[in-house]
Design an enzyme around this catalytic site. Sequence first.
Site, PDB file in Angstrom:
ATOM      1  N   ASP A   1      16.022  45.255 -10.888  1.00  0.00           N
ATOM      2  CA  ASP A   1      16.616  45.585  -9.590  1.00  0.00           C
ATOM      3  C   ASP A   1      16.798  47.090  -9.452  1.00  0.00           C
ATOM      4  O   ASP A   1      17.586  47.698 -10.176  1.00  0.00           O
ATOM      5  CB  ASP A   1      17.971  44.881  -9.450  1.00  0.00           C
ATOM      6  CG  ASP A   1      18.656  45.199  -8.127  1.00  0.00           C
ATOM      7  OD1 ASP A   1      18.507  44.412  -7.176  1.00  0.00           O
ATOM      8  OD2 ASP A   1      19.346  46.240  -8.034  1.00  0.00           O
TER       9      ASP A   1
ATOM     10  N   HIS B   1      20.253  47.903   2.020  1.00  0.00           N
ATOM     11  CA  HIS B   1      21.285  48.205   1.025  1.00  0.00           C
ATOM     12  C   HIS B   1      22.709  48.006   1.550  1.00  0.00           C
ATOM     13  O   HIS B   1      23.560  47.445   0.855  1.00  0.00           O
ATOM     14  CB  HIS B   1      21.102  49.643   0.520  1.00  0.00           C
ATOM     15  CG  HIS B   1      21.552  49.844  -0.887  1.00  0.00           C
ATOM     16  ND1 HIS B   1      20.896  50.643  -1.787  1.00  0.00           N
ATOM     17  CD2 HIS B   1      22.602  49.323  -1.562  1.00  0.00           C
ATOM     18  CE1 HIS B   1      21.524  50.608  -2.957  1.00  0.00           C
ATOM     19  NE2 HIS B   1      22.570  49.828  -2.842  1.00  0.00           N
TER      20      HIS B   1
END
Length: 273
Positions: free
Chosen positions: A44, A107
């Site tokens: 990630d 995000h």
Amino acid sequence: MINLKLNNSIEMPILGLGVYKITDKKELENAVRFAIEAGYRKFDTAQFYNNEKELGEAIRKTGIKREEVFITTKIWNTKQGYNSTRKSFEESLEKLNMDYVDLLLIHWPGQNKDRYLDTYRALENICQSKKAKSIGLSNFEIKHLKDIFAHCNIAPTVNQIERHPNLARNELVNFCKKHNMVVEAWSPLGRGKLFDNEVIIDIAKKYNKTPAQIILRWNIESGISVIPKSVNKNRIEENIDVFDFNLDKNDIERINSLENGDRIGSDPLVFDF
């Protein structure tokens, strides 16, 4: 390793390695090698982490095939908006030196509804082009999710949120599950704040496991994906060694009792940019 099936039928490993703030090339290279050797297949990253290029290089150096790893990246706040998202994503692919990512997230939502809806529309376009196999969100609260669901053509597969025993986010988790989204916990270990907690230590002794393993298992048994971050070989190996035991219901309830609302990151309901 357990795989979770996303709402588009793609499978995602339930546990992966987070690489937040790992910008030293050699350190990241070693961490990825340790992780691959230990059995990790999910990594990630994000535009904000400033290590997409280094991560791509580190993965290639291990010799593992691209299709055997699951790669996530995220569109940063300053890159949001339809055109900017598409352009910055192409830059991310170039840095990773990959043809596609497995999961692309926004995000943060911020407080501008039109902006995150435009950004999500760009993610849908990227998904249709097959350059992102799955798309989703990060730090989205219920009110933000309702906006996405009211306008999307491709349902988000994942919502990545801060989650650990001090911040279980049960209402949000249940909302995501109801809408067939996988919840992924960032900072699942609460940056180690609970490692000296008496309840966690007591449970760890019972199962002959470490506090970190107990907390990760607590997430996993709720069907929550986890991406603990570490560059330490022993910790990387420790964090994936969580598939050989199950927590008793009573122990899960004891961990649940540690909820106190303490956050590590910003509150998405007020954070803006």
